[in-house]
Design an enzyme around this catalytic site. Structure first.
Site, PDB file in Angstrom:
ATOM      1  N   CYS A   1      14.674  10.782   4.910  1.00  0.00           N
ATOM      2  CA  CYS A   1      14.814  10.404   6.325  1.00  0.00           C
ATOM      3  C   CYS A   1      16.250  10.524   6.812  1.00  0.00           C
ATOM      4  CB  CYS A   1      14.291   8.993   6.542  1.00  0.00           C
ATOM      5  SG  CYS A   1      15.123   7.792   5.500  1.00  0.00           S
TER       6      CYS A   1
ATOM      7  N   LYS B   1       0.856  -1.203   0.000  1.00  0.00           N
ATOM      8  CA  LYS B   1       0.000   0.000   0.000  1.00  0.00           C
ATOM      9  C   LYS B   1       0.886   1.246   0.000  1.00  0.00           C
ATOM     10  CE  LYS B   1      -1.633   2.671   3.121  1.00  0.00           C
ATOM     11  NZ  LYS B   1      -1.524   3.944   2.396  1.00  0.00           N
TER      12      LYS B   1
ATOM     13  N   GLU C   1      11.406  16.198  14.026  1.00  0.00           N
ATOM     14  CA  GLU C   1      11.740  16.027  12.613  1.00  0.00           C
ATOM     15  C   GLU C   1      11.071  17.126  11.786  1.00  0.00           C
ATOM     16  OE1 GLU C   1      10.097  12.621  10.485  1.00  0.00           O
ATOM     17  OE2 GLU C   1      12.067  12.235   9.607  1.00  0.00           O
TER      18      GLU C   1
ATOM     19  N   GLU D   1      10.753   1.355   9.604  1.00  0.00           N
ATOM     20  CA  GLU D   1      11.794   2.341   9.255  1.00  0.00           C
ATOM     21  C   GLU D   1      11.139   3.706   9.425  1.00  0.00           C
ATOM     22  OE1 GLU D   1      14.837   1.575   8.814  1.00  0.00           O
ATOM     23  OE2 GLU D   1      14.587  -0.573   8.578  1.00  0.00           O
TER      24      GLU D   1
HETATM   25  P1  NAD Z   1       3.331   8.612   7.230  1.00  0.00           P
HETATM   26  O1  NAD Z   1       3.714   7.957   8.497  1.00  0.00           O
HETATM   27  O2  NAD Z   1       2.340   9.683   7.273  1.00  0.00           O
HETATM   28  O3  NAD Z   1       2.775   7.511   6.199  1.00  0.00           O
HETATM   29  C1  NAD Z   1       3.547   6.404   5.794  1.00  0.00           C
HETATM   30  C2  NAD Z   1       2.604   5.304   5.314  1.00  0.00           C
HETATM   31  O4  NAD Z   1       1.915   4.778   6.461  1.00  0.00           O
HETATM   32  C3  NAD Z   1       1.532   5.776   4.338  1.00  0.00           C
HETATM   33  O5  NAD Z   1       1.340   4.799   3.345  1.00  0.00           O
HETATM   34  C4  NAD Z   1       0.300   5.900   5.219  1.00  0.00           C
HETATM   35  O6  NAD Z   1      -0.908   5.770   4.522  1.00  0.00           O
HETATM   36  C5  NAD Z   1       0.510   4.736   6.172  1.00  0.00           C
HETATM   37  N1  NAD Z   1      -0.193   4.845   7.439  1.00  0.00           N
HETATM   38  C6  NAD Z   1      -0.354   5.946   8.203  1.00  0.00           C
HETATM   39  N2  NAD Z   1      -1.057   5.641   9.315  1.00  0.00           N
HETATM   40  C7  NAD Z   1      -1.345   4.319   9.254  1.00  0.00           C
HETATM   41  C8  NAD Z   1      -2.040   3.409  10.104  1.00  0.00           C
HETATM   42  N3  NAD Z   1      -2.606   3.808  11.248  1.00  0.00           N
HETATM   43  N4  NAD Z   1      -2.148   2.113   9.740  1.00  0.00           N
HETATM   44  C9  NAD Z   1      -1.573   1.700   8.589  1.00  0.00           C
HETATM   45  N5  NAD Z   1      -0.921   2.513   7.735  1.00  0.00           N
HETATM   46  C10 NAD Z   1      -0.788   3.811   8.061  1.00  0.00           C
HETATM   47  O7  NAD Z   1       4.700   9.099   6.569  1.00  0.00           O
HETATM   48  P2  NAD Z   1       4.912  10.009   5.278  1.00  0.00           P
HETATM   49  O8  NAD Z   1       4.494  11.398   5.600  1.00  0.00           O
HETATM   50  O9  NAD Z   1       4.330   9.321   4.083  1.00  0.00           O
HETATM   51  O10 NAD Z   1       6.515   9.946   5.106  1.00  0.00           O
HETATM   52  C11 NAD Z   1       7.381  10.767   5.806  1.00  0.00           C
HETATM   53  C12 NAD Z   1       7.946  10.035   7.011  1.00  0.00           C
HETATM   54  O11 NAD Z   1       8.571   8.840   6.600  1.00  0.00           O
HETATM   55  C13 NAD Z   1       9.047  10.840   7.709  1.00  0.00           C
HETATM   56  O12 NAD Z   1       8.855  10.747   9.100  1.00  0.00           O
HETATM   57  C14 NAD Z   1      10.326  10.128   7.303  1.00  0.00           C
HETATM   58  O13 NAD Z   1      11.397  10.258   8.204  1.00  0.00           O
HETATM   59  C15 NAD Z   1       9.853   8.715   7.210  1.00  0.00           C
HETATM   60  N6  NAD Z   1      10.760   7.925   6.367  1.00  0.00           N
HETATM   61  C16 NAD Z   1      11.603   7.041   6.973  1.00  0.00           C
HETATM   62  C17 NAD Z   1      12.498   6.303   6.213  1.00  0.00           C
HETATM   63  C18 NAD Z   1      13.430   5.310   6.861  1.00  0.00           C
HETATM   64  O14 NAD Z   1      14.042   4.541   6.129  1.00  0.00           O
HETATM   65  N7  NAD Z   1      13.565   5.300   8.163  1.00  0.00           N
HETATM   66  C19 NAD Z   1      12.519   6.462   4.814  1.00  0.00           C
HETATM   67  C20 NAD Z   1      11.632   7.358   4.228  1.00  0.00           C
HETATM   68  C21 NAD Z   1      10.751   8.087   5.014  1.00  0.00           C
END
Ligand code: NAD
Length: 494
Positions: free
Chosen positions: A284, A175, A383, A250
């Protein structure tokens, strides 16, 4: 021109949402709707899980070398379509085209890299404590893997999950983020072309709180691999506790960037620019706070600001653009909120801090440098995930390390020094999953991408990332002609 309507992939079929609802995908440069994807619901997400469950035993039965052929083919197709996919990625996410091209290459490399593990999903054969017995540890597939991904690397993050999950004999439901679902759908389309059997790969689109939650809480799910914010990771962990699937998370980062006086300063400056402003600060592992040795601060900061001034904001399809727009209005507002709070706290905005006057359209934000920031401020502790960087002056290397570690996050870190003692100290004392020493990323496939503290669980990349998708099973095998009962139990067969 009407926006293109994309479909989801469930059980080998391209389908719309049952309720025919859709989500608009908007180009952050033009603010125009470029496509729509299905807005599905819990029921359809469950159908995708059931398809993956049904397909899994046959997929597991295929020798890994045969599974690898589908991964290798996917890598070839991604490279064949690199230009088209890169343009699509830029249109939904906003990163400069050359960055998008390298992301597609990175996605292909993940499939190639994990295909090479086909003959190396190795278990162990161990000596037994008992005569004529053998102990073996096998690495078996877990079953159905759910992949949940963010918007900042909508191709690479998906490949990094699907490739190791599939080579180890799991089937998947993936997803993507609703901001950038198109790159994932196109990748899955190529996996369909590569000939993956029906049900092995499924893609659904919809909200995290509904569709994502169904994938997380359904008992079919054996492992959740999620990349995203720490907040969403925590919710997923809570909700998944009903059936305890395995978790690879992650999550967020707050990378410290330490520059010491003995560093190659011109090189450190270039790296500082790249590390903060790559993908418009939405990575990230981006540098999120800089600690500069007081001995060089007066030289370093003005030079850094001059370089920031030279950065070119603009259409990400143009070859000389350094920074495209942020992915959404909401993300830009988050960055603006940080700057606003910094102003209220009396921090010094040296450059940037606002929407630029040009380009007039698009969710652009000026690259921003802020000085005189306190270690316990939100700018240093939370962040930002945008093109804003706070700079702090430090008077000892140990203090820089203490400040670096004073964070709930622990993903990436950067250190610039030519002194070997400081290098070794940084390697051992900076408690972050990655340290880039006298260089910047991106991370490489053979390296383990992991997070200390609230930056995550498990690993991605490397053989350690592969192992997360396997379940260890130990077999105790007796080959005595006249087997004996175990010694700890007094029963004599009376
Ligand atoms: P987000 O947490 O808002 O969403 C990430 C994914 O999780 C999306 O597909 C979203 O629909 C899903 N999601 C959200 N809530 C959920 C729930 N309750 N149940 C199931 N799925 C759910 O993150 P974002 O805004 O898309 O991305 C930015 C974040 O991602 C930043 O915090 C960044 O640091 C992190 N990130 C981390 C890495 C890593 O490797 N550690 C890499 C890239 C991005």
């Amino acid at each position: 021109m009407s926006a293109k309507r994309y479909q989801m992939f469930i059980d080998g079929e391209w389908v719309d949402s049952r309720k025919e609802e859709t989500i608009d995908v908007v180009n952050p440069t033009t603010e125009r709707v470029i496509a729509s994807v299905p807005k599905t619901d819990r029921e359809q997400a469950k159908t995708a899980l059931e398809a993956a469950e049904e397909a899994q035993p046959k997929w597991e039965d295929l020798p890994p070398i045969r599974r690898a052929s589908f991964l290798s083919k996917t890598a070839q197709l991604l490279l064949r379509d690199k230009e088209r996919l890169a343009r699509l990625l830029t249109s939904e996410q906003g990163k400069p085209l050359y960055e998008a091209r390298s992301e597609i290459e990175g996605a292909a490399s993940n499939f190639e890299y994990y295909a090479e593990f086909a003959r190396r999903i190795e278990g162990d054969v161990l000596p037994s404590d008992n005569p004529r017995q053998t102990v073996m540890i096998l690495k078996l597939p877990i079953g159905v893997v759910v992949s949940i991904t963010p918007w900042n690397f909508p191709s690479a993050t998906v490949a990094r999950k699907l490739a190791p999950a599939l080579i180890t004999g799991n089937t998947v439901v993936t997803k993507p983020s609703s901001n950038t679902p198109l790159s994932t759908i196109e990748m899955v389309r190529l996996m369909d072309e590569a000939g993956f059997p029906k049900g092995v790969v499924n893609a659904v689109t919809g909200s995290g709180s509904e569709v994502g939650d169904e994938l997380v809480t359904n008992k079919i799910t054996g492992l959740i691999t999620m990349t995203g914010s720490t907040e969403a990771g925590r919710t997923i962990m809570n909700h998944a506790s009903n059936h305890l699937p395995k978790l690879v998370l992650e999550l967020g980062g707050k990378a410290p960037f330490i520059v010491w006086h003995d560093a190659d300063i011109p090189w450190a400056l270039k790296c500082a620019i790249w590390a903060r402003f790559w993908n418009c600060g939405q990575t990230c592992i981006c540098s999120e706070r800089m600690y500069v040795d007081e001995k060089v601060k007066d030289k370093f900061v003005p030079a850094f600001v001059r370089m920031v001034k030279d950065l070119r904001l603009g259409n990400p399809l143009e070859p000389d653009t350094d920074l495209g727009p942020m992915v959404s209005r909401k993300e830009r507002e988050t960055s603006m909120g940080f700057v606003q709070r910094a102003k209220e706290e009396g921090d010094k905005i040296i450059i940037g801090g606002d929407k630029p006057s040009r380009p007039a359209k698009g969710w652009f934000f000026e690259p921003t440098v802020i000085e005189d920031v306190k270690q316990d401020s939100s700018l240093v502790q939370d962040e930002i995930f945008g093109p804003v960087v706070p700079i702090l002056e430090v008077d000892s290397f140990d203090k820089a390390i203490d400040f670096a570690n004073d964070s709930k996050y622990g993903l990436a870190s950067y250190v610039f020094t030519k002194d070997s003692t400081r290098v070794l100290k940084a390697m051992n004392r900076i408690k972050f999953g990655e340290s880039y020493i006298n260089q910047v990323g991106p991370e490489q496939l053979q390296g383990a991408h992991t997070g200390f503290r609230q930056s995550g669980l498990g690993a991605e990349g490397s053989r350690y990332g592969l192992e997360c998708y396997t379940q260890l099973k130990t077999c105790y095998v007796d080959w005595n002609d006249k087997p004996n009962l175990p010694y700890l139990f007094p029963y004599k067969g009376r």
